[in-house]
Design an enzyme around this catalytic site. Sequence first.
Site, PDB file in Angstrom:
ATOM      1  N   THR A 145       0.834  -1.206   0.000  1.00 15.56           N
ATOM      2  CA  THR A 145       0.000   0.000   0.000  1.00 15.56           C
ATOM      3  C   THR A 145       0.869   1.257   0.000  1.00 15.56           C
ATOM      4  OG1 THR A 145      -1.642  -1.338   1.122  1.00 15.56           O
ATOM      5  CG2 THR A 145      -2.030   1.002   1.199  1.00 15.56           C
ATOM      6  N   HIS A 146       2.168   1.081  -0.280  1.00 13.89           N
ATOM      7  CA  HIS A 146       3.082   2.229  -0.256  1.00 13.89           C
ATOM      8  C   HIS A 146       3.040   3.000  -1.564  1.00 13.89           C
ATOM      9  CE1 HIS A 146       5.368  -0.557   2.720  1.00 13.89           C
ATOM     10  NE2 HIS A 146       4.286  -0.043   3.243  1.00 13.89           N
ATOM     11  N   LEU A 147       2.063   3.890  -1.669  1.00 12.44           N
ATOM     12  CA  LEU A 147       1.915   4.743  -2.854  1.00 12.44           C
ATOM     13  C   LEU A 147       2.431   6.132  -2.504  1.00 12.44           C
ATOM     14  CD1 LEU A 147      -1.739   3.601  -3.428  1.00 12.44           C
ATOM     15  CD2 LEU A 147       0.142   2.989  -4.920  1.00 12.44           C
TER      16      LEU A 147
END
Lengths: 458, 597
Positions: free
Chosen positions: B523-525
């Site tokens: 989920t590292h955007l």
Amino acid sequence: MTPLLSRSTGTKRRPFRRCLMMAGLGLLGLMNASLSARPAQAEEDPLPAGLIEEGHYQAVLGDCAACHTQPGRPAYSGGMPFKLPIGTIYSTNISPDPVHGIGRYSEAEFARAVQLGIRKDGSALYPAMPYPSYARLSKADIHALYVFFQRGVTPQPVDPPANGIIWPLSMRWPLHIWRWLFSPSIQAAQLRTNNQFSDPVLARGAYLVEGPGHCGACHSPRSIALNEKAQTAKDGPLFLSGGGVVEQWVVPSIRQENRTGLGRWSEQDIVAFLRTGRARTGASFGGMTPVIVHSAHAFKDDDLHAIARYLMQLAPARKEKPWVYDPTTTEELRRADVSRPGAQTYIDRCAACHRTDGAGYGTVFPPLAGNPVVMTDDATSLIHIILAGDSTHALRTSASAFTMPSFADTLSDKEIADLVSFIRQSWGNNSKGVKEGAVRRVRQHLPQLETPAQLPKN
Amino acid sequence: MTDDTSRPARPDVLIIGGGWAGSIMAKELTEAGLNVTMLERGHDHSTAVEGTYPASIDELRGVARKRLFQKLSRTSLTIRNRPDQTALPYRQLAAFLPGEGVGGAGLHWSGCHFRATEDDLRLRSVTAERYGENFIPEDMHLQDYGVSYEELEPFFDKAEKVFGTSGEASSVRGQKTGKGNIFAPDRSDHFPLPPMADTFSASVFRAATTDTGYHPFSMPAANASQPYTNPYGCQMGPCNFCGYCSGYACYLYSKASPNVNILPALRRDRRFTLITEAQVLEIMLDDTRKKATGVRYVDLKTRSEKTLEADLVILSAFQLHNVHLMLVSGIGTPYNPVTRTGTIGRNFTYQTITSSRIWLPEDRFTNQFVGAGGAGVAIDDFNQPSFDRGKAGFIGGSPIWVNQSGLKPIAAAQSSGGKEAPRWGSTYKSAMIDQYRHSFAIDAHGSNMAYRDVYLDLDPTWTNAYGQPMLRMTFTWKDNDIRMNQHVVSHIGEIAQAMGATRTSLNSLQPGQSFDSRVYQTTHLNGGVIMGENPKTSALNRYLQSWDVPNLFVIGSSAFPQGMGYNPTGLVAALAYWSAHHIRRTYLRNPGPMVSA
């Protein structure tokens, strides 16, 4: 301070109004009145600096809000319900409203009500208002308290809901007999409490515990007439040796018994417990939590230490074999031996927080090993908390609220009985087990559980 | 406090989004004496409800049915790989999992809590200094943050103390400890808690990487290794490695979250108001378009539209929503990939992560049910500044780690057997048992660079439930990052051998491989509203203040110019404290641009 009232100009609205009252615990029932507006002049009287704050602190020490401030109602306007077998009654409005509160009480009348249990109209208060303890309040503290309730509290022109006690139980005159029999005179009460200790810290502790703190109201046993069997340290080892069962919580001893009292708590443990609701030796739950939330967390540091030191010199009421940690259960659980009844449930439901060694985690999750409330003769508290769950509360002194979930829906009476027995017989706790029926009885009278919206937010 | 009725009529500050960034800003700005209202589109969340034991550790209700994640039925985004494709809506959460509700993704994260390195923050400068400008591909938008490690250090430190982070320092005020990550920059203080214990798998990795000459260290974890009380007086319980971190509210109160570590202190503050189920549709501007006046939002409880005004607006929603709200509010200039002008939506990046797996002999049990989200052992040898990228021919890097975070039964059943293995029958079953008992994962968790044709804009076709155009993501893997990943993964083989692996399944990106949104990655955007030194190439100045609307600050990983090798939360928190510090010290005294454009 009688001038406060004597100068009032009366505007009679209703000739007589009687507010029936009584109480579960600590109910200040005052009121009736031929009424008048509050004296305008009184507002202008100059007050010594800090007197209202001092009076507020006295109200905190006396835990007045616990009974007289009902969540959702204005401060000190009463309305807290007490469900008694004879009907539901409500705490009274003790705000300075002249009609609905105590605005027309002179200081002498106020002192008589608080310390002797006699209302302005001469009738008796129900002894759930702890006036036998408040009799010990010094004149200076009563004065500050009076000034606070007259000048530091907003008058609330509201009545609590009407009481639901029917005649003849609603008659009050028999209460005078109780009062004569069991309540000390102010002078006798103060003499008895004040002359016990030469050490000023212990003397302060005695004053706080026996006087405003009215700890004995719950923690001392009561006789059949509901009077506390002992009201001061001088009265012998029954004082604070544990009360009955209140709302299905066992009130433990706060004397120095090794297993079921505070014998293994340090001064710092007691201070931390009162200030934050949690200590490394145990966390507050049940009926003690409101005391901490309303008042104890706001006690001054010196007062907390005085209370702790005073409690620590109260000799044990019973001789108990000292609790010694026994690692047998821990070793069994660690080698996955769950043959004892309750062991599997303990592993599945409890050990994550309370650990297989029963030691808990500091002030976050309380220990079960050696915790006095686990070892009381009557296991009702342990059964109750497993069924209902409970939370430590978020306070100014301790921001986080930790919640133990309810197991009422997930564990049967048998499973809980086994679990309670397991906890009471592990880690050196050596207390007697409980049967399914004991769990059933507690479950039948379980109060309504908190809804998710009522639970703490962290 | 928490209900609408008691809030001040007009707050000084509006905060959009109740995750880490929003909660930090709310705490800091109430401390500054301001009345703060925080708007959160989801429900309130608490450990006593979502984390209630044992119902909380229910994998079906948790991750499988996405209990704490964004509800895509109301808002989502569209995705495509290249600008010549038509984007389609992200209808089921898979590749990435934005949160919803109070705490945001900060409630369901794992707890890996890294600082950025000195190089991460000025990557363009150090790359040019070391390898020359020509080393940077023409279509790569490599940029500096405009803030240095030294400037951020006090705020990394503060965040660790608030989060109750467990770890091992290598260098504290110039003193070497002989432990920790020897490549990590100097620190002003130790971690507030000692490192998490090694799982068996992590200890095997630690021994093997030591033997092979690498430099293993305990990953910094915002999972409390001991009971802890943070500077706000908020308490944490100790982690017991139950394995339910990522995707769950921690029932032991031992994973840092805004809910456990900040909000207990905030909720008691009369200056703080939280409005939940408030979906912000727009940041309103005045006629000059240079000043934010407040927000327009849908009150989901009453299904009515409302507005709130304030002097200062903090946009601190999840990265994607920060970009979306900037675009739909018409703040700044949307990025145009053809002309390479405009800043909103520019430098959108992700994380180049692949997970490999090794199997140990049958007498060694990896107990994969045990785990903690942030705990593990890592090596930074392929992420650290002096590792020579010149020869390998890429920019960026990857830590390699064994981060055993607890393998739950549904996930174990779905992931078993590897690519070619049968998906049913007795072979599948025995492979699953073997994998669950004797294997563990090794991740290459790498950086991701920004490119001309990787960006976010508004979709021309699809709209959300409120009638607004959805955000459109144009993203795929690029050669530089594929080369980096392949290089790093190639070294896992030798480590696997040193660990005594009986079987190794290496997994790396392949040349030409496209981003697949159907498979969970991370989920590292990052990016889309990035910070920097030049208003032509960044949306925010170095204080995370909008160049275009000075009373708007945009906080979050949306400010990262590119994705670093580490997890983003530690840098998000430090940037929030950094921004708040300068708002308090400078902006409030003299509202206006803090850097002249």
